[in-house]
Design an enzyme around this catalytic site. Structure first.
Site, short mmCIF file in Angstrom:
data_model
loop_
_atom_site.label_atom_id
_atom_site.label_comp_id
_atom_site.label_asym_id
_atom_site.label_seq_id
_atom_site.Cartn_x
_atom_site.Cartn_y
_atom_site.Cartn_z
CB SER A 134 42.87 36.94 42.34
OG SER A 134 42.96 36.32 43.61
CE1 TYR A 148 36.14 38.63 47.60
CE2 TYR A 148 38.30 38.76 48.62
CZ TYR A 148 37.43 39.12 47.61
OH TYR A 148 37.87 39.96 46.61
CE LYS A 152 38.14 37.35 44.52
NZ LYS A 152 37.78 37.57 43.09
#
Length: 281
Positions: A134, A148, A152
């Site tokens: 991660s 993004y 994650k």
């Protein structure tokens, strides 16, 4: 004990470091990259231990072929490291639907698919370890990295559910949360096609900070990240689901955790044990 690894995103950076460390430890490793040529150096360095596999993570057929090749060449998979990823810089308003889907395909759908493909193998052998790489962006948000961060956060949520689902079968799950390491992430960070000047002040400094990460000696070494991953996999003791890696990761996440506690307290004070009171009048 020799382990059999499938590691994605091994052309450079963290994935390459993990693959190298595993091969050096005497394990066998199936390594992936979008272009097989990027893996030639690894194959030459560790003949007989490293199996190159060309993999575009967003391609379901290639994912199936990668797992099949790893099993055929190594006899099984003990450790899956979902490391491959990409970054897209853009605010919520700037990122288009297609760009968002592409980012989530890489950061969430691809790792989910590979995990789904290896789980029957791990369940059958009664052991296995899924390591999902991660980021600090899996627990805290940054302006300009909305898509993004979304990917994650989702990966970490999937991992938490997965850990509870597969524990009875002897399969472990670890979420590695690296701080800032000297990789090509910043250099390869794409930008949304339609940037809006109105957000330049809010996001410009953040974008500038990502460029040149690979050459910054103040950032963490990928080799140190790899050593931590190998130690987590080798550990016979129980390990946390989420593991920050790097001193800066702990520093940033301590701030994030404190902010979350303050936000929780403020929300509790506002709402209390019941619903909000009706507006006056």
């Amino acid at each position: 004990m020799e382990r059999r690894w499938l590691v994605t995103g091994c052309s450079s950076g963290l994935g390459r470091a993990v693959a190298t460390a595993a091969a050096r430890a005497g394990d066998r490793v199936a390594v992936t990259a979008r272009k097989a040529a990027a893996l030639e150096e690894l194959v030459r360095a560790w003949p007989g231990r490293v199996t190159p596999v060309e993999l575009e993570l967003r391609d379901a057929d290639q994912c199936e072929r990668a797992v099949r090749t790893a099993v055929e060449r190594m006899g099984g998979i003990d450790v899956l490291v979902n490391n491959a990823g990409s970054g897209l810089f853009g605010t919520v308003e700037e990122v288009g639907d297609a760009e968002l889907r592409d980012q989530l395909e890489t950061l969430l759908v691809g790792p989910w698919r590979l995990t789904r493909l290896v789980l029957p193998l791990m369940r059958a052998q009664g052991h296995g370890h899924v390591v999902n790489v991660s980021s600090l962006g899996g627990r805290m948000a940054f302006p300009g990295l909305a898509s993004y961060v979304a990917g994650k956060y989702a990966l970490e949520g999937m991992s938490q559910a997965l850990a509870a689902e597969v524990a009875p079968f002897g399969v472990r799950v670890t979420v590695a949360e690296p701080g800032v390491f000297a990789t090509r992430y910043g250099a390869s960070l794409a930008e949304a096609a339609h940037r809006l000047p109105v957000y330049a002040e809010a996001t410009g400094e953040m974008l500038d900070g990502f460029r040149g990460m690979e050459d910054n000696q103040e950032y963490g070494r990928p080799e140190d990240f790899a050593d931590t991953v190998l130690a987590l996999v080798a550990s016979e003791a129980a390990t946390p689901l989420r593991v920050p890696i790097g001193e800066d990761a702990f520093a940033y996440l301590e701030v994030a955790e404190e902010a979350a506690r303050e936000e929780f307290a403020a929300a509790r004070a506002l709402v209390g044990p019941g619903p909000l009171p009706p507006p006056a009048g």
